[in-house]
Design a protein around this motif. Structure first.
Motif, PDB file in Angstrom:
ATOM      1  N   GLY A  13       9.380  -7.268  -3.248  1.00  0.00           N
ATOM      2  CA  GLY A  13       8.585  -6.060  -3.301  1.00  0.00           C
ATOM      3  C   GLY A  13       9.292  -4.908  -2.623  1.00  0.00           C
ATOM      4  N   THR A  14       8.519  -3.990  -2.116  1.00  0.00           N
ATOM      5  CA  THR A  14       9.089  -2.834  -1.424  1.00  0.00           C
ATOM      6  C   THR A  14       8.598  -2.812   0.015  1.00  0.00           C
ATOM      7  OG1 THR A  14       7.262  -1.353  -2.023  1.00  0.00           O
ATOM      8  CG2 THR A  14       9.097  -1.538  -3.591  1.00  0.00           C
ATOM      9  N   ASN A  16       5.323  -1.084   0.380  1.00  0.00           N
ATOM     10  CA  ASN A  16       4.147  -1.854  -0.048  1.00  0.00           C
ATOM     11  C   ASN A  16       4.088  -3.195   0.660  1.00  0.00           C
ATOM     12  OD1 ASN A  16       1.784  -1.779  -1.644  1.00  0.00           O
ATOM     13  ND2 ASN A  16       2.709  -3.135  -3.163  1.00  0.00           N
ATOM     14  N   LYS A  17       4.684  -3.248   1.926  1.00  0.00           N
ATOM     15  CA  LYS A  17       4.626  -4.430   2.790  1.00  0.00           C
ATOM     16  C   LYS A  17       5.198  -5.674   2.108  1.00  0.00           C
ATOM     17  CE  LYS A  17       0.603  -2.733   5.302  1.00  0.00           C
ATOM     18  NZ  LYS A  17      -0.776  -3.005   5.737  1.00  0.00           N
ATOM     19  N   CYS A  70       5.382  -6.363  -1.033  1.00  0.00           N
ATOM     20  CA  CYS A  70       4.810  -6.689  -2.339  1.00  0.00           C
ATOM     21  C   CYS A  70       5.312  -5.686  -3.377  1.00  0.00           C
ATOM     22  CB  CYS A  70       3.288  -6.648  -2.285  1.00  0.00           C
ATOM     23  SG  CYS A  70       2.596  -8.009  -1.313  1.00  0.00           S
ATOM     24  N   GLU A  72       5.299  -2.883  -6.201  1.00  0.00           N
ATOM     25  CA  GLU A  72       4.448  -1.732  -6.486  1.00  0.00           C
ATOM     26  C   GLU A  72       3.772  -1.933  -7.855  1.00  0.00           C
ATOM     27  OE1 GLU A  72       3.876   0.789  -4.559  1.00  0.00           O
ATOM     28  OE2 GLU A  72       5.482   0.777  -3.066  1.00  0.00           O
ATOM     29  N   TYR A 127      -0.067  -8.614  -7.623  1.00  0.00           N
ATOM     30  CA  TYR A 127      -0.014  -7.524  -6.640  1.00  0.00           C
ATOM     31  C   TYR A 127      -1.018  -7.804  -5.515  1.00  0.00           C
ATOM     32  CZ  TYR A 127       2.289  -5.466 -10.679  1.00  0.00           C
ATOM     33  OH  TYR A 127       3.118  -5.239 -11.742  1.00  0.00           O
ATOM     34  N   SER A 186      -1.211  -7.248  -2.411  1.00  0.00           N
ATOM     35  CA  SER A 186      -1.496  -6.281  -1.355  1.00  0.00           C
ATOM     36  C   SER A 186      -2.150  -5.011  -1.888  1.00  0.00           C
ATOM     37  CB  SER A 186      -0.205  -5.920  -0.614  1.00  0.00           C
ATOM     38  OG  SER A 186       0.689  -5.234  -1.475  1.00  0.00           O
ATOM     39  N   SER A 187      -2.367  -4.918  -3.213  1.00  0.00           N
ATOM     40  CA  SER A 187      -2.936  -3.717  -3.821  1.00  0.00           C
ATOM     41  C   SER A 187      -4.444  -3.852  -3.984  1.00  0.00           C
ATOM     42  CB  SER A 187      -2.288  -3.459  -5.187  1.00  0.00           C
ATOM     43  OG  SER A 187      -0.903  -3.238  -5.042  1.00  0.00           O
ATOM     44  N   ARG A 215     -10.137  -6.482  -1.504  1.00  0.00           N
ATOM     45  CA  ARG A 215      -9.259  -5.709  -2.371  1.00  0.00           C
ATOM     46  C   ARG A 215     -10.015  -5.013  -3.502  1.00  0.00           C
ATOM     47  NH1 ARG A 215      -5.153  -9.492  -4.923  1.00  0.00           N
ATOM     48  NH2 ARG A 215      -4.374  -7.485  -5.716  1.00  0.00           N
ATOM     49  N   LYS A 258      -5.180   3.837  -3.910  1.00  0.00           N
ATOM     50  CA  LYS A 258      -4.016   4.093  -3.064  1.00  0.00           C
ATOM     51  C   LYS A 258      -4.426   4.537  -1.677  1.00  0.00           C
ATOM     52  CE  LYS A 258      -0.995   5.243  -6.960  1.00  0.00           C
ATOM     53  NZ  LYS A 258      -0.114   6.244  -7.561  1.00  0.00           N
TER      54      LYS A 258
END
Length: 472
Positions: free
Chosen positions: A343-344, A347-348, A350, A352, A395, A397-398, A439, A472
């Motif tokens: 991930g990135t 995004n911790k 995870c 995007e 995803y 963490s989203s 979430r 977001k």
């Protein structure tokens, strides 16, 4: 006389068992030996030079008893002075009589006669001043002596005033050879045997033994000078011990039974790391003081024996090992919400949520079918819901919002309620399939947000929809 010799022999034995050098520690001394009396030659002389002529003519003038004939006991009283008592016994067989003149040789001499084997006894008190310290010698001990006493000369007796010189040569610290010559001036000097006591010289020679100091621990250092009188020690430490022989006395040695160095206060440092073994948790391996003397090969602040990765730096929380990043996305697994998926950082760890993923979600959402005027799903909708669930799991963490909409048929209030219930139904299904409730949110908007006309059947179908939006 036989019994007197036994007495002298007993005194000799007592002295032999008390052999210490006399000084401020060893205050007592005993001496024994032989004495010689000059037979009154000094008092017979009419001129001063005659008194000292033939001073050592023992054969002619000296009376000597072939046995132990003099014993003295003395005590050191300080400042090089000692006080003693001396007892002597002798037999007078040579007595100097009248002075004679020989015209043939034009010389004067003295007649020497035997007055009858007269007995001789004397008891004298002596004050002696030692010159040994002035000479700064430990062997040669000259002295000056004065005193007085009482002498028995045959049937006569008289008091005397005494003065003399002495010399002792110390063979060892314990035993010395003593010589002295004493002039005894008589107060009853008519030079008549058995009637008076003539002034005379008495010479003594013998052995001296000195004693009296206490050495409780038998280390050769007297208690008076011994800083540790109860424990045998060394002279350089004032009688205190150095049990481990490292040159540091026990009282100043932090490890008195283990040889060490001055730098370590007498303790050993086996590994040479500057930390004494007693304080070193790793005494056989050089280490760091802050870690108790243990090594830290990778320098991460964790000792090697507690470091699961001793050659690689790592945090204490992970037992000295570096945190892993299994997916290689630059976010450590401990901080990676998606440790198995790249991930990135933003995004911790995870991935995007892409626009393409959002489009896919909403393409699926548009095909969700409910029973007429109800919030229950038609059977053919479940595969669609499964597909939406799979995308959300990609995803983790989203966060997402589920929004419900209706067409314009019916009352506004009823449409609002129905849209809210249908959005909640989708959310609850997703939660049941493993999506975290934190979430997801859901909300109904009724007929307020149409995307097509409500005047045609097709337009109304488009307005009856569910949308999934990224929060977001």
């Amino acid at each position: 006389m036989k019994h007197l010799n036994k007495l002298f022999a007993a005194l000799f034995l007592m002295a032999a068992f008390s052999t210490q050098a006399q000084d401020s520690n060893n205050k007592w001394a005993i001496s024994f030996g032989a004495n010689a009396v000059d037979g009154g030659r000094v008092s017979a002389a009419t001129k001063l030079e005659d008194q000292f002529s033939q001073f050592f003519d023992a054969k002619k003038y000296w009376n000597i008893l072939p046995s132990v004939s003099t014993v003295s006991v003395s005590r050191h009283v300080g400042d090089n002075f000692s006080f003693g008592i001396t007892g002597s016994v002798n037999k007078i067989t040579k007595f100097v009589g009248e002075r004679t003149y020989d015209p043939a040789t034009n010389t004067e001499d003295y007649t020497v006669v035997n007055p009858g084997d007269l007995s001789y006894y004397s008891a004298d008190a002596v004050i002696k001043y030692s010159l040994m310290n002035l000479l700064k010698s430990k062997v040669i001990d000259p002295s000056l002596q004065i005193g007085g006493g009482y002498t028995w000369f045959g049937d006569a007796s008289a008091g005397t005033v005494n003065g003399g010189l002495g010399l002792t040569l110390w063979f060892t610290e314990q035993i010395g050879l003593t010589w002295a010559s004493t002039y005894k001036h008589s107060f009853d000097d008519t030079r008549m045997p058995n009637v008076d006591v003539p002034s005379h010289l008495q010479h003594t020679a013998g052995l001296s033994f000195k004693f009296g100091a206490k050495d409780t621990d038998n280390d050769g250092i007297y208690d008076k000078d011994d800083a540790c009188p109860e424990v045998a020690g060394l002279k350089q430490f004032n009688g205190c011990p150095d049990s481990d022989g490292d040159g540091i006395e026990d009282s100043k040695d932090s490890c008195p039974n283990d040889a060490g160095s001055v730098e370590m206060n007498g303790c050993p440092d086996t590994d040479g790391d500057g930390i004494a073994d007693k304080d070193d948790a790793c005494p056989d391996v050089a280490g760091i003081k802050s870690l108790g003397g243990c090594p830290d090969a990778d320098g991460d602040g964790i000792t090697d024996k507690k470091d699961n990765c001793p050659e690689v730096k790592g945090p204490k929380e992970n037992n000295g090992c570096p945190w892993p990043d299994k997916d290689g996305d630059g976010v450590l697994d401990k901080d990676d919400k998606c440790p198995d998926v790249k991930g990135t950082v933003a995004n911790k760890g995870c991935p995007e949520v892409s626009e393409e993923a959002i489009k896919r979600l909403n393409d699926y959402a548009k095909t969700i079918l409910f029973d007429t005027n109800k919030a229950t799903f038609q059977q053919r909708t479940y595969p669609v819901l499964e597909a939406i669930t799979a995308i959300l799991k990609e995803y983790p963490s989203s966060n997402f919002s589920i929004e419900g909409h209706t067409d314009s048929d019916g009352k506004d209030e009823a449409n609002m309620k129905l849209s809210d219930e249908r959005a909640a139904a989708v959310k609850n299904y997703l939660i049941e399939k493993g999506i975290a409730s934190s979430r997801l949110t859901s909300k109904g908007f009724g007929e307020s947000m149409p995307i097509d006309t409500n005047k045609t059947k097709a337009g109304k179908a488009n307005n009856r929809r569910v949308e999934v939006k990224l929060v977001k």
